[in-house]
Design an enzyme around this catalytic site. Structure first.
Site, PDB file in Angstrom:
ATOM      1  N   SER A 140       7.096 -21.739 -14.845  1.00  0.00           N
ATOM      2  CA  SER A 140       8.191 -22.394 -15.581  1.00  0.00           C
ATOM      3  C   SER A 140       9.543 -21.967 -15.010  1.00  0.00           C
ATOM      4  CB  SER A 140       8.139 -21.986 -17.057  1.00  0.00           C
ATOM      5  OG  SER A 140       6.992 -22.504 -17.654  1.00  0.00           O
TER       6      SER A 140
ATOM      7  N   ASP B  35      -0.952 -23.090 -23.035  1.00  0.00           N
ATOM      8  CA  ASP B  35      -1.510 -22.922 -21.689  1.00  0.00           C
ATOM      9  C   ASP B  35      -2.637 -21.895 -21.654  1.00  0.00           C
ATOM     10  OD1 ASP B  35       0.161 -24.805 -20.644  1.00  0.00           O
ATOM     11  OD2 ASP B  35       1.690 -23.378 -20.006  1.00  0.00           O
TER      12      ASP B  35
END
Ligand code: S3P
Length: 427
Positions: A25, A316
């Protein structure tokens, strides 16, 4: 399509892991946010995974000069982002596509964002609809819900938006649009989704604050932001595969070094702790976010757990947690997790098909599942469905019982050295 066979090892290991993949990210955001400055950004430990390299490549296509020496990168933004002469390929990366959609919606020019066959089937309405409402011109298949997305960038209006989903990708797209809006914008979500965007942009000098009513207030940029100077920490979502591996392998321990301890990213470790694993968080520094080590050690058979809250903080890691749940005492239940259905694969489907093949009893719900824990898993052939997290979760299960995994190329999107670390666990 590459396949792999994992042999069972079950040997205890004590590992100090310095080379868990850099955070995906944060790496995506480094590539994009450097475009908002007028000076070179310096990034160390950038993730050289397919998704983030695609974001970096798109930055070059928009006119940035990128110098790369391994994971050390210098990105010099152009004076003005230029209209690229080709399509912008985000590969498998939902983060790349959704965040670039927000950024490019406010840039003068025409842009086509596309991706691989999996990404081209993931919903884009979640960003397209709110962006269109503030004046963005975006089109795509199914009235803009499916990529390729065609964006004609232009003037954006300020907004006041309460998001129906807790998604950092949606929030980040809207923040990037808000920075280019014609006045202050306001964004609200129910549960704070991962907040790297707010932390990094604030660190670059953007005016982004959270008001007492929970709205994020975004003031448009009146000048370029300061450049980034950052060492990307290790990715806790990647490290989590080895946390699970440790929690199911007798007498083992692992220290995951220099990982982000951002509270929106370590919830899965807290769930594993609740299931009985020994876990310590050791904070060492704070650069944009808290960073430190996570130590995990085996502590006997795990206990079942119920997961119904903070799902955005676990989205996730639920595939890897499902392996721990299959070996826990009792029935684990996951609810409120409908978002799993629109990830790199339908993760409710892919997890349950794979667990069933491994001999685990499960019950499917529209928004989650139940996993009846037991003492063992059985070797099976697992299709990753092109989803890196499914492939790696079942590779970890393979260290106990052996496993054949089909279509493992996707692992390169987020964790190119996964098998090197797995081999050191199995030595
Ligand atoms: C990400 C946000 C999450 C996560 C994804 C990366 C990000 O998606 O699943 O792997 O970098 O913003 P959502 O925000 O859509 O839940």
């Amino acid at each position: 399509m590459k396949n792999i066979e994992i042999n069972p090892s079950q040997k205890p290991f004590n590992l100090i892991c310095e080379d868990i993949a850099p955070d995906k990210s944060i790496s995506h955001r480094c590539a994009m946010f450097s475009l908002l400055s007028d000076r070179p950004s310096k990034i160390k430990n950038f993730l050289l995974g397919e998704d983030t390299l695609n974001s970096l490549n798109i930055a070059s296509q928009l006119g940035a000069e990128v110098k790369r020496d391994g994971g050390s990168i210098e990105i010099t933004p152009p004076k003005k982002l230029s209209e690229p002469d080709d399509i912008l390929d985000c590969g498998n990366g939902g983060t790349g596509m959704r965040l670039y959609a927000g950024l490019l919606a406010g840039i003068d020019g025409s842009f086509v964002l596309t991706g691989d066959k999996y990404l081209r089937h993931r919903p884009m309405n979640r960003v397209v609809v709110p962006l269109r409402n503030i004046g963005a011109l975006i089109d795509g298949r199914e009235n803009g819900n499916l990529a390729p997305l065609v964006i004609r960038g232009g003037t954006l209006k300020a907004f006041n938006y309460t998001s129906p989903i807790d998604s950092a990708q949606v929030k980040s797209a809207l923040i990037l649009a808000g920075l280019q809006g014609d006045g202050k914008s306001y964004y609200k979500e129910e549960l704070l989704s991962r907040d790297h965007t707010e932390r990094m942009l604030r660190g670059m000098g953007a005016e982004i604050k959270t008001n007492s009513d929970g709205f994020i207030e975004i003031t448009p940029m009146d000048k370029p932001l300061n450049p980034l100077n950052i060492t990307v920490p290790a990715d806790p979502s990647s490290g989590f595969f080895f946390a699970v591996c440790t929690s199911i392998t007798k007498d083992s321990s692992v220290v995951i070094k220099n990982v982000t301890l951002n509270p929106t990213r370590i919830e899965a470790y807290k769930i594993l702790q609740k299931m009985g694993a020994n876990i310590d968080f050791i904070e060492k520094e704070n650069i944009y976010e808290p960073i430190g080590d996570i130590k995990i050690s085996y502590n006997g058979k795990l206990k079942a757990v119920k997961v119904s809250k903070n799902i955005a903080w676990l989205i996730d890691e639920l595939p890897a947690l499902s392996i721990a749940m299959s070996l826990a005492d009792g029935t684990s239940i996951v609810t409120n997790a409908k978002e799993l259905r629109v990830k790199e694969s339908d993760r409710i489907d892919s997890v349950l098909i794979a667990l069933t093949a491994c001999g685990v009893k499960t019950i499917e719900h529209e928004d989650g599942y139940e996993i009846i824990g037991g003492d063992r898993l059985q070797k099976a052939t697992i299709n990753s469905h092109g989803d890196h997290r499914i492939a790696m979760s079942f590779a970890i299960a393979g260290t106990l019982c052996g496993m054949k995994i089909e279509d493992i190329d996707c692992i390169d999107t987020s964790f190119p050295n996964f098998f090197e670390i797995l081999n050191s666990v199995q030595k």
